[in-house]
Design a protein around this motif. Structure first.
Motif, mmCIF file in Angstrom:
data_model
loop_
_atom_site.group_PDB
_atom_site.id
_atom_site.type_symbol
_atom_site.label_atom_id
_atom_site.label_comp_id
_atom_site.label_asym_id
_atom_site.label_seq_id
_atom_site.Cartn_x
_atom_site.Cartn_y
_atom_site.Cartn_z
ATOM 1 N N GLN A 142 0.834 -1.191 0.000
ATOM 2 C CA GLN A 142 0.000 0.000 0.000
ATOM 3 C C GLN A 142 0.877 1.252 0.000
ATOM 4 O O GLN A 142 2.002 1.233 0.498
ATOM 5 C CB GLN A 142 -0.970 0.023 1.185
ATOM 6 C CG GLN A 142 -0.315 0.097 2.545
ATOM 7 C CD GLN A 142 -1.330 0.208 3.663
ATOM 8 O OE1 GLN A 142 -1.015 0.675 4.757
ATOM 9 N NE2 GLN A 142 -2.552 -0.217 3.421
ATOM 10 N N ASN A 145 -1.900 7.736 -2.473
ATOM 11 C CA ASN A 145 -2.245 8.023 -3.861
ATOM 12 C C ASN A 145 -1.530 9.310 -4.310
ATOM 13 O O ASN A 145 -1.722 10.373 -3.721
ATOM 14 C CB ASN A 145 -3.758 8.195 -3.984
ATOM 15 C CG ASN A 145 -4.223 8.195 -5.420
ATOM 16 O OD1 ASN A 145 -3.441 8.421 -6.348
ATOM 17 N ND2 ASN A 145 -5.507 7.942 -5.626
ATOM 18 N N SER A 162 -6.593 8.385 -13.947
ATOM 19 C CA SER A 162 -6.318 7.531 -12.790
ATOM 20 C C SER A 162 -4.879 7.043 -12.851
ATOM 21 O O SER A 162 -4.233 7.077 -13.898
ATOM 22 C CB SER A 162 -7.278 6.327 -12.774
ATOM 23 O OG SER A 162 -8.617 6.748 -12.655
ATOM 24 N N SER A 177 -5.070 -0.384 -10.891
ATOM 25 C CA SER A 177 -5.550 0.980 -11.078
ATOM 26 C C SER A 177 -5.932 1.579 -9.734
ATOM 27 O O SER A 177 -6.424 0.873 -8.834
ATOM 28 C CB SER A 177 -6.756 0.997 -12.025
ATOM 29 O OG SER A 177 -7.263 2.305 -12.170
ATOM 30 N N CYS A 178 -5.714 2.900 -9.598
ATOM 31 C CA CYS A 178 -6.073 3.619 -8.376
ATOM 32 C C CYS A 178 -6.626 4.980 -8.786
ATOM 33 O O CYS A 178 -5.906 5.807 -9.356
ATOM 34 C CB CYS A 178 -4.858 3.765 -7.465
ATOM 35 S SG CYS A 178 -5.220 4.497 -5.847
ATOM 36 N N CYS A 185 -3.689 3.643 -2.128
ATOM 37 C CA CYS A 185 -3.684 2.595 -3.154
ATOM 38 C C CYS A 185 -3.086 1.336 -2.531
ATOM 39 O O CYS A 185 -2.034 1.404 -1.883
ATOM 40 C CB CYS A 185 -2.861 3.019 -4.365
ATOM 41 S SG CYS A 185 -3.411 4.564 -5.129
ATOM 42 N N THR A 187 -2.912 -3.304 -2.864
ATOM 43 C CA THR A 187 -3.204 -4.553 -3.541
ATOM 44 C C THR A 187 -2.383 -5.658 -2.903
ATOM 45 O O THR A 187 -1.517 -5.400 -2.058
ATOM 46 C CB THR A 187 -2.891 -4.456 -5.046
ATOM 47 O OG1 THR A 187 -3.353 -5.634 -5.696
ATOM 48 C CG2 THR A 187 -1.396 -4.331 -5.280
#
Length: 389
Positions: A142, A145, A162, A177-178, A185, A187
């Motif tokens: 993480q 952003n 984005s 994608s964020c 952000c 994943t």
């Protein structure tokens, strides 16, 4: 005097003509410094008077309004002068001026935030700091952003795109994608094989604006023990509940016992102290296991023989039969057949009269109304009369 004034005038005119014929030197080493928060132009110039100024002109690749600014410093932030930085490219010229004198232009290299532009300098945004940690058997990552982190950067002015970022490992590469609506952000990456060190390489694009690549590694085990922790937590919770219920039941039972005890009289209540109730202890009775029978020899004297019988009777009464008695009377002629048999078994058959040995069962069943007399109470004469000696 007139000659001195005219000489000074000629010197001034010559100096002015000489300065007009020698222009100012141009700036050198014009460079562009672009980062997450803006673009600055830097240059160098030899020692000069304070009257020297520098004129900075920003020229976009695609025709737009040309921006210029004059400063006395050797650097200038031109972030606000960039138009359409998401796809345009630029170069900067710097000119030294002093009054009517002007130097030649010094030109910078072409730069752009557009990854695909034909420019020598590509301005990139720094990839935010990435945090790696295991989560559910995977490596979770993480970061903040950049659409929010670098929102004041000229590269993200009026941004609508984005963030598209790639995560590459030794096994595979994935794209994520964020959007602008997310501040964080994140994943997860799955690894097929276990290893001591898990490394990921990240790159990103916001439209045509590129983020500087970054590489991060995590050392340790990423296996998930969440299920075991959950089961352990449930077991501990059940044990806690069971213990709590047990304590409540014990307390409730105590209260019920106290209420029940108060409903009965005190003498019916079971004592709680164990020292109030002492169980009876059985004591073994001393019993002669081995009985010795001593044969008696008749000497011919009835009185001596009767005394011997009384002595034996007293010994038997003190040991085996403490409460026994002889149901006989010195006036009664009927005796029990068992006593006659005892006498006969002691070796006195030749001394007892034949008629006394034969006792009918009718005499025994009929009973006798004579009082019982113990052997101790009999005199020698009575013993002779009873046993017929």
């Amino acid at each position: 005097m007139r000659m001195q004034v005219s000489l000074i005038t000629l010197i001034l005119i010559y100096t002015a003509a000489t300065e007009a014929q020698s222009p100012l030197p141009p700036p050198t080493n014009v460079s562009i410094q672009c980062d997450n928060y803006g673009v600055e132009v830097h240059w160098q110039y030899p020692p000069f008077n304070k009257d020297v100024l520098f004129q900075v002109v920003i020229k976009p690749d695609i025709w737009m309004r040309v921006e210029n600014h004059t400063t006395s410093n050797l650097s200038l932030n031109i972030s606000s002068m960039l138009g359409n930085p998401e796809f345009n490219s630029y170069f900067v010229t710097v000119t030294a001026t002093s009054g009517l004198n002007k130097s030649k232009e010094a030109k910078s290299d072409r730069f752009s935030f557009n990854k695909y532009a034909t420019s020598k300098i590509t301005c990139q945004l720094d990839f935010p700091e990435v945090k790696l940690y295991p989560n559910d058997g995977k490596l979770h990552l993480q970061f903040s952003n950049p659409l929010h982190l670098y929102k004041n950067s000229p590269a993200l002015r009026n941004v609508t795109d984005s963030l598209q970022y790639d995560v590459k490992t030794e096994e595979e590469e994935n794209t994520f994608s964020c959007g602008l609506e997310l501040k964080i952000c994140e994943t997860s990456i799955e690894f097929a094989e276990e290893r001591k060190k898990y490394c990921v390489n990240l790159t990103g694009l916001i439209g045509q604006r590129e983020l500087r690549p970054i590489s991060e590694c995590y050392e340790g085990d990423i296996k998930s023990y969440l299920f075991l922790f959950s089961v352990l937590g449930v077991v501990l919770m059940l044990l806690f509940i069971a213990g709590l219920l047990l304590l409540l039941a014990k307390e409730l039972n105590k209260k019920i016992t106290m209420k029940a005890a108060s409903a009965f009289p005190k003498f019916l209540v079971k004592p709680t102290q164990t020292n109030l109730c002492k169980p009876l202890k059985l004591e073994a009775e001393n019993v002669v296991r081995e009985v010795q029978i001593v044969p008696l020899t008749y000497t011919g004297d009835p009185t001596e023989h009767a005394a011997l019988l009384i002595e034996i009777s007293n010994q038997d009464q003190s040991s085996d039969w403490p409460n026994s008695s002889v149901s006989s009377d010195h006036n009664c002629k009927n005796v029990r057949g068992s006593e006659l048999e005892d006498v006969s078994s002691s070796g006195f058959n030749d001394l007892v009269k034949p008629e006394s040995k034969m006792v009918s069962t009718s005499d025994l069943s009929a009973g006798y109304d004579c009082p019982h007399v113990t052997r101790q109470e009999m005199s020698p004469d009575d013993m002779v009369e009873v046993y017929g000696i």
